[in-house]
Every structure is written in structure tokens, then in C-alpha cells.
Motif scaffolding. Structure first.
Motif, PDB file in Angstrom:
ATOM      1  N   CYS A 102     -25.599 -24.735 -15.429  1.00 27.48           N
ATOM      2  CA  CYS A 102     -27.151 -24.553 -15.201  1.00 27.48           C
ATOM      3  C   CYS A 102     -27.303 -24.149 -13.788  1.00 27.48           C
ATOM      4  O   CYS A 102     -26.460 -23.978 -12.736  1.00 27.48           O
ATOM      5  CB  CYS A 102     -27.511 -26.145 -15.139  1.00 27.48           C
TER       6      CYS A 102
ATOM      7  N   HIS B 271     -28.832 -24.868 -11.503  1.00 26.54           N
ATOM      8  CA  HIS B 271     -29.487 -25.808 -10.267  1.00 26.54           C
ATOM      9  C   HIS B 271     -27.808 -26.677 -10.001  1.00 26.54           C
ATOM     10  O   HIS B 271     -28.179 -27.594  -9.151  1.00 26.54           O
ATOM     11  CB  HIS B 271     -30.129 -26.959 -10.662  1.00 26.54           C
ATOM     12  N   LEU B 272     -26.692 -26.096 -10.624  1.00 22.70           N
ATOM     13  CA  LEU B 272     -25.456 -26.899 -10.504  1.00 22.70           C
ATOM     14  C   LEU B 272     -24.774 -26.423  -9.291  1.00 22.70           C
ATOM     15  O   LEU B 272     -24.511 -25.281  -8.819  1.00 22.70           O
ATOM     16  CB  LEU B 272     -24.609 -26.834 -11.510  1.00 22.70           C
TER      17      LEU B 272
ATOM     18  N   ARG C  27     -36.904 -31.531 -11.341  1.00 24.38           N
ATOM     19  CA  ARG C  27     -35.737 -31.991 -12.224  1.00 24.38           C
ATOM     20  C   ARG C  27     -36.129 -32.159 -13.602  1.00 24.38           C
ATOM     21  O   ARG C  27     -37.021 -32.956 -13.789  1.00 24.38           O
ATOM     22  CB  ARG C  27     -34.871 -33.098 -11.612  1.00 24.38           C
ATOM     23  N   PRO C  28     -35.580 -31.650 -14.802  1.00 22.04           N
ATOM     24  CA  PRO C  28     -35.974 -31.868 -15.916  1.00 22.04           C
ATOM     25  C   PRO C  28     -35.648 -33.272 -16.460  1.00 22.04           C
ATOM     26  O   PRO C  28     -34.769 -33.850 -16.274  1.00 22.04           O
ATOM     27  CB  PRO C  28     -35.066 -30.818 -16.867  1.00 22.04           C
TER      28      PRO C  28
ATOM     29  N   CYS D  72     -32.700 -34.605 -17.818  1.00 19.63           N
ATOM     30  CA  CYS D  72     -31.437 -34.781 -16.959  1.00 19.63           C
ATOM     31  C   CYS D  72     -31.596 -36.252 -16.358  1.00 19.63           C
ATOM     32  O   CYS D  72     -30.465 -37.034 -16.055  1.00 19.63           O
ATOM     33  CB  CYS D  72     -31.473 -33.805 -15.691  1.00 19.63           C
TER      34      CYS D  72
ATOM     35  N   LEU E  26     -31.589 -30.286  -7.775  1.00 22.60           N
ATOM     36  CA  LEU E  26     -32.768 -30.784  -7.878  1.00 22.60           C
ATOM     37  C   LEU E  26     -32.822 -32.382  -8.167  1.00 22.60           C
ATOM     38  O   LEU E  26     -33.920 -32.893  -8.296  1.00 22.60           O
ATOM     39  CB  LEU E  26     -33.577 -30.292  -9.549  1.00 22.60           C
TER      40      LEU E  26
ATOM     41  N   CYS F 286     -26.354 -31.883  -8.255  1.00 22.29           N
ATOM     42  CA  CYS F 286     -27.654 -31.146  -8.964  1.00 22.29           C
ATOM     43  C   CYS F 286     -28.605 -30.953  -7.742  1.00 22.29           C
ATOM     44  O   CYS F 286     -28.872 -31.945  -6.912  1.00 22.29           O
ATOM     45  CB  CYS F 286     -28.254 -32.223  -9.887  1.00 22.29           C
TER      46      CYS F 286
HETATM   47  S1  SF4 Z   1     -28.975 -32.536 -13.777  1.00 24.69           S
HETATM   48 FE1  SF4 Z   1     -30.032 -31.062 -15.067  1.00 24.69          FE
HETATM   49  S2  SF4 Z   1     -31.053 -29.742 -13.390  1.00 24.69           S
HETATM   50 FE2  SF4 Z   1     -29.461 -30.799 -12.539  1.00 24.69          FE
HETATM   51  S3  SF4 Z   1     -27.576 -29.425 -12.437  1.00 24.69           S
HETATM   52 FE3  SF4 Z   1     -27.608 -30.868 -14.227  1.00 24.69          FE
HETATM   53  S4  SF4 Z   1     -28.425 -29.758 -15.964  1.00 24.69           S
HETATM   54 FE4  SF4 Z   1     -29.028 -28.758 -14.072  1.00 24.69          FE
END
Ligand code: SF4
Length: 61
Positions: free
Chosen positions: A11, A13-14, A28-29, A32, A22, A20
Motif C-alpha cells: 500500500c 500509505h505503508l 484511512r479506508p 482498514c 493514515l 500506516c
Molecule cells: S491500514 Fe490500510 S491505508 Fe494503512 S497502510 Fe494498511 S492498507 Fe494502507
């Protein structure tokens, strides 16, 4: 990542330390935030989790 990601790709955003970027932010989705760690997906260590996700992506990609 509005169009998702390819299997095996991390991802965007990792962060390098596996956190994360976010976390705690409204963008943030939702998926997640609602994901619950389970032994059959996460295993018992980071190495096992990475192996399991590779297997799942290969099986479903
Ligand atoms: S929690 Fe979701 S947005 Fe954050 S790094 Fe993992 S996959 Fe990406």
C-alpha cells in the motif's frame, strides 16, 4: 489508492517501519479500520503474516 493495488505491491500509505501513514485520519479506508486480525490471515509473527498474504494474493490474484 482509489484504483486499488496489484497483488504483491505494498500500500502507498505503508511506512518503512510498517505503520500506516493514515492511521487515525478520516481518509484511512473504512476496510482498514474494520479489519480484525485473525490467526489464519496474520499468523503469529510479522514474517508469517507476510508469507500468508503472499499466498492469499497468489491464490486470488
Ligand atoms: S491500514 Fe490500510 S491505508 Fe494503512 S497502510 Fe494498511 S492498507 Fe494502507
Amino acid at each position: 489508492m482509489p484504483d486499488g493495488k496489484a497483488a504483491g505491491e505494498p500500500c502507498l500509505h505503508l511506512l518503512e517501519d510498517m505503520r500506516c501513514a493514515l492511521f487515525g485520519k478520516p481518509e484511512r479506508p473504512a476496510v482498514c479500520g474494520t479489519f480484525k486480525a485473525m490467526a489464519d490471515v496474520c499468523g503469529t509473527s510479522q514474517a508469517e503474516a507476510l508469507w500468508l498474504i503472499d499466498e492469499l494474493e497468489a491464490a486470488t490474484g
